[in-house]
Design a protein around this motif. Sequence first.
Motif, PDB file in Angstrom:
ATOM      1  N   ARG A   1       0.530  -1.243  -0.398  1.00  0.00           N
ATOM      2  CA  ARG A   1       0.027  -0.008  -0.230  1.00  0.00           C
ATOM      3  C   ARG A   1       0.892   1.071  -0.042  1.00  0.00           C
ATOM      4  O   ARG A   1       1.550   1.818   0.894  1.00  0.00           O
ATOM      5  N   LYS A   2       0.063   2.311  -1.226  1.00  0.00           N
ATOM      6  CA  LYS A   2       0.604   3.059  -0.948  1.00  0.00           C
ATOM      7  C   LYS A   2       1.318   4.205   0.490  1.00  0.00           C
ATOM      8  O   LYS A   2       2.613   4.465   0.475  1.00  0.00           O
ATOM      9  N   ASP A   3       0.429   4.165   1.395  1.00  0.00           N
ATOM     10  CA  ASP A   3       0.862   4.531   3.044  1.00  0.00           C
ATOM     11  C   ASP A   3       1.685   3.614   3.520  1.00  0.00           C
ATOM     12  O   ASP A   3       1.440   3.921   5.065  1.00  0.00           O
ATOM     13  N   SER A   4       1.544   2.882   3.393  1.00  0.00           N
ATOM     14  CA  SER A   4       2.738   1.676   4.324  1.00  0.00           C
ATOM     15  C   SER A   4       4.140   2.454   4.497  1.00  0.00           C
ATOM     16  O   SER A   4       4.854   2.888   3.310  1.00  0.00           O
ATOM     17  N   ASN A   5       4.806   1.633   5.597  1.00  0.00           N
ATOM     18  CA  ASN A   5       6.156   2.014   5.725  1.00  0.00           C
ATOM     19  C   ASN A   5       7.306   1.699   5.075  1.00  0.00           C
ATOM     20  O   ASN A   5       8.451   1.064   5.567  1.00  0.00           O
ATOM     21  N   ILE A   6       6.686   0.184   4.409  1.00  0.00           N
ATOM     22  CA  ILE A   6       7.712  -0.732   3.611  1.00  0.00           C
ATOM     23  C   ILE A   6       8.525  -0.003   2.513  1.00  0.00           C
ATOM     24  O   ILE A   6       7.705   0.177   1.919  1.00  0.00           O
ATOM     25  N   HIS A   7       9.567   0.248   2.544  1.00  0.00           N
ATOM     26  CA  HIS A   7      10.243   0.426   0.704  1.00  0.00           C
ATOM     27  C   HIS A   7      11.212   0.189   0.400  1.00  0.00           C
ATOM     28  O   HIS A   7      11.861   0.345  -1.042  1.00  0.00           O
ATOM     29  N   ALA A   8      11.640  -0.909   1.411  1.00  0.00           N
ATOM     30  CA  ALA A   8      12.678  -1.381   0.987  1.00  0.00           C
ATOM     31  C   ALA A   8      12.942  -3.197   0.827  1.00  0.00           C
ATOM     32  O   ALA A   8      12.231  -2.902   2.427  1.00  0.00           O
ATOM     33  N   LEU A   9      13.966  -3.653   0.974  1.00  0.00           N
ATOM     34  CA  LEU A   9      13.851  -4.643   1.175  1.00  0.00           C
ATOM     35  C   LEU A   9      13.578  -4.869   2.171  1.00  0.00           C
ATOM     36  O   LEU A   9      13.031  -5.962   2.909  1.00  0.00           O
ATOM     37  N   SER A  10      14.297  -4.694   3.125  1.00  0.00           N
ATOM     38  CA  SER A  10      15.257  -5.396   4.738  1.00  0.00           C
ATOM     39  C   SER A  10      13.699  -4.957   5.623  1.00  0.00           C
ATOM     40  O   SER A  10      13.581  -5.594   6.648  1.00  0.00           O
ATOM     41  N   ASP A  11      12.638  -4.052   4.752  1.00  0.00           N
ATOM     42  CA  ASP A  11      11.696  -3.635   5.841  1.00  0.00           C
ATOM     43  C   ASP A  11      10.447  -5.070   5.406  1.00  0.00           C
ATOM     44  O   ASP A  11       8.713  -4.821   5.623  1.00  0.00           O
ATOM     45  N   LEU A  12      10.313  -5.959   4.410  1.00  0.00           N
ATOM     46  CA  LEU A  12       9.642  -6.795   4.139  1.00  0.00           C
ATOM     47  C   LEU A  12       9.594  -8.171   5.299  1.00  0.00           C
ATOM     48  O   LEU A  12       8.491  -8.264   5.702  1.00  0.00           O
ATOM     49  N   GLN A  13      11.328  -8.060   6.579  1.00  0.00           N
ATOM     50  CA  GLN A  13      11.254  -8.591   7.609  1.00  0.00           C
ATOM     51  C   GLN A  13       9.888  -9.012   8.284  1.00  0.00           C
ATOM     52  O   GLN A  13       9.129  -7.896   9.510  1.00  0.00           O
ATOM     53  N   GLU A  14       9.535  -9.667   8.551  1.00  0.00           N
ATOM     54  CA  GLU A  14       8.728  -9.902   9.554  1.00  0.00           C
ATOM     55  C   GLU A  14       7.169  -9.810   9.137  1.00  0.00           C
ATOM     56  O   GLU A  14       6.469  -9.121   9.684  1.00  0.00           O
ATOM     57  N   LYS A  15       6.880  -9.459   7.850  1.00  0.00           N
ATOM     58  CA  LYS A  15       5.359  -9.308   7.128  1.00  0.00           C
ATOM     59  C   LYS A  15       4.886 -10.040   6.921  1.00  0.00           C
ATOM     60  O   LYS A  15       5.650 -11.021   6.434  1.00  0.00           O
ATOM     61  N   SER A  16       3.577  -9.298   6.620  1.00  0.00           N
ATOM     62  CA  SER A  16       2.610 -10.636   6.061  1.00  0.00           C
ATOM     63  C   SER A  16       2.987 -11.254   4.727  1.00  0.00           C
ATOM     64  O   SER A  16       2.757  -9.876   3.648  1.00  0.00           O
ATOM     65  N   LEU A  17       3.002 -12.033   4.127  1.00  0.00           N
ATOM     66  CA  LEU A  17       2.705 -12.274   2.380  1.00  0.00           C
ATOM     67  C   LEU A  17       1.882 -12.623   1.651  1.00  0.00           C
ATOM     68  O   LEU A  17       2.043 -13.691   2.537  1.00  0.00           O
ATOM     69  N   PHE A  18       1.370 -12.599   0.951  1.00  0.00           N
ATOM     70  CA  PHE A  18       0.242 -12.948   0.020  1.00  0.00           C
ATOM     71  C   PHE A  18       0.434 -13.644  -1.596  1.00  0.00           C
ATOM     72  O   PHE A  18       0.772 -12.588  -2.390  1.00  0.00           O
TER      73      PHE A  18
END
Length: 579
Positions: free
Chosen positions: A125-142
């Motif tokens: 989502r554009k309002d997410s604080n995920i900006h780089a690969l490292s930010d994906l850690q411990e997040k839910s993936l679909f």
Amino acid sequence: MKFLKPCIALTVLVLSSAVYALPEITVASLPWSEDTLGVKALDSTLSYLSSELKGKYEIKHVSLPAEELKKAVTENKVDYFISNSLFYTSVSASSGGQTAARIAVLWNPRTSSPTYGEGATIVVRKDSNIHALSDLQEKSLFVPSQNDTFTYLSLLGEIAKSGHQPREFFKSVEYGDGKHKTVIEKVLSKEADIGVVRTCYLEEHPNYEVESQLRVVNLKDFPVINCKTSTDLYLGTIFAATAEADPYLNRLILKTLLEMPAENGYIWTAGGNLSASHALLQTLNAEQYGSLSQKFFFRKLQEHADVLILLALIVAGLISHSIRSNYLIEKRTKELKEIQKTFNETTQKLNNMQKVGLIGLMSSMIGHELKQPLTIIMNYLQGLKVQSKTGKLDAKNILTALTQIETQTVRANAIIQRVRSYAKQEKPQVQSVNFNQLIHKAVTYLNQTAQRHVKVSLKLPKKEVVVQAEPTDLELSVYNLLKNAADACTEVKKPEITVELTEDSRVELKIFDNAPEIDEETFKNLGTLFKSSKQNGLGLGLAIVKRVAEANGGRLEFQKDEAGRLFVILSLPKFEERN
């Protein structure tokens, strides 16, 4: 008795239907339910094969999970299978490359080569604080589906290259129903932090309202593809034969696939490079990868490069020794005969590879472009041979000939290195090029390789015209255009070519000839791969020129004069405009 005749008729009918049953071809695949244009092309492929082979073969399609499909392929329980490049590479690895053979590759119309046909795009989502690969850690993936291992493994490969452990990276991984639309919905509804879809899905299904709410993470800049991608690019979908498939049927299947009309721009072609898929499986330590075959295309490139380098060393030694005595001249002449034999064999191999059509665009480009320097080299070698027999061979002639041979050897190696850079996705080394001098050089090469004399008239401005381009690319483009013009004049008694260079708002190179008028069908197919007016031609020359022009901000156009004769225009930005 009254039932006897109907029973006999029924028996005859059953037996005759068994006798005349068509041979069955089983085509297996992983389950596909994805809402992508590439999958629609696969559905059309099965329908087209059934239609074209109707009356000869019966096409049967079976959909199997990954493990069952792998077992069916290795045990030769199916004839052919359709899969992504990672599955194909994994199956080949389990038997050292003896289990399956590539027939054709599906070419994504948004890429410059089937080698870069597939990848994965990470969306949040554009309002997410995920900006780089490292930010994906411990997040839910679909992920689109459990059967879509390609998209998931492509993402894991990027995570592994960033220094993380991919298998323990995400908080959770959830699989969908196979539709990429579901992935987008899950991300927008906040049921998943991250979604991953096939590269080019967003471009093939444009939706401004949805895209305005999404952001692509780890966006890569690949000039070879006109899509947003978050991972490296891999070879497109593969149509492959199992080990015991009929070789004659393989040829028939290949021919049918290559003749299949485009489906939403997707077409079947041959060749492509699997090195990126090999590297990804090595990175992820995929099962049984250690037994992979080493017979890759660039190994062959290196072998040919070594032959050319070895030739240059032999020729350099010949220069210093030939001048001293007639004895050494005779000795070197014998060596030159052996070298000529080697080049004859090399050229024949390249020609045979092109005719088979299984080496794809990249190898076809090498065969197409290497013919010019090889022809010049062989002409000089034959000249030395003739002079040796007539006793007219002297040091001056040897030095002149060997200087030309060395120049063309360096040029051939430059062509090979240039093609290798395409496969490695390297950006071209753009520099300032004197267009006037380059045209003169291309005309010289044409005169050295032409089968007969062609009059070439040059209309060049006195002022030096400078463009920004990769020199080898531009030189090959101009030579290809000149050679095509010369080939078109085969039936003309006095062939003439006019080359006109102008510089106004753009730099334009126009090439005219006095060849006969061409029909509308031929004119329509100019610059299209696998469409050529030449016998056994692949249409590579003009296709290469067209892509070189577009890569340098230019274009290639075909027009007719008042008499209906063809002329070509190569248009490039001015030096100041490109800067």
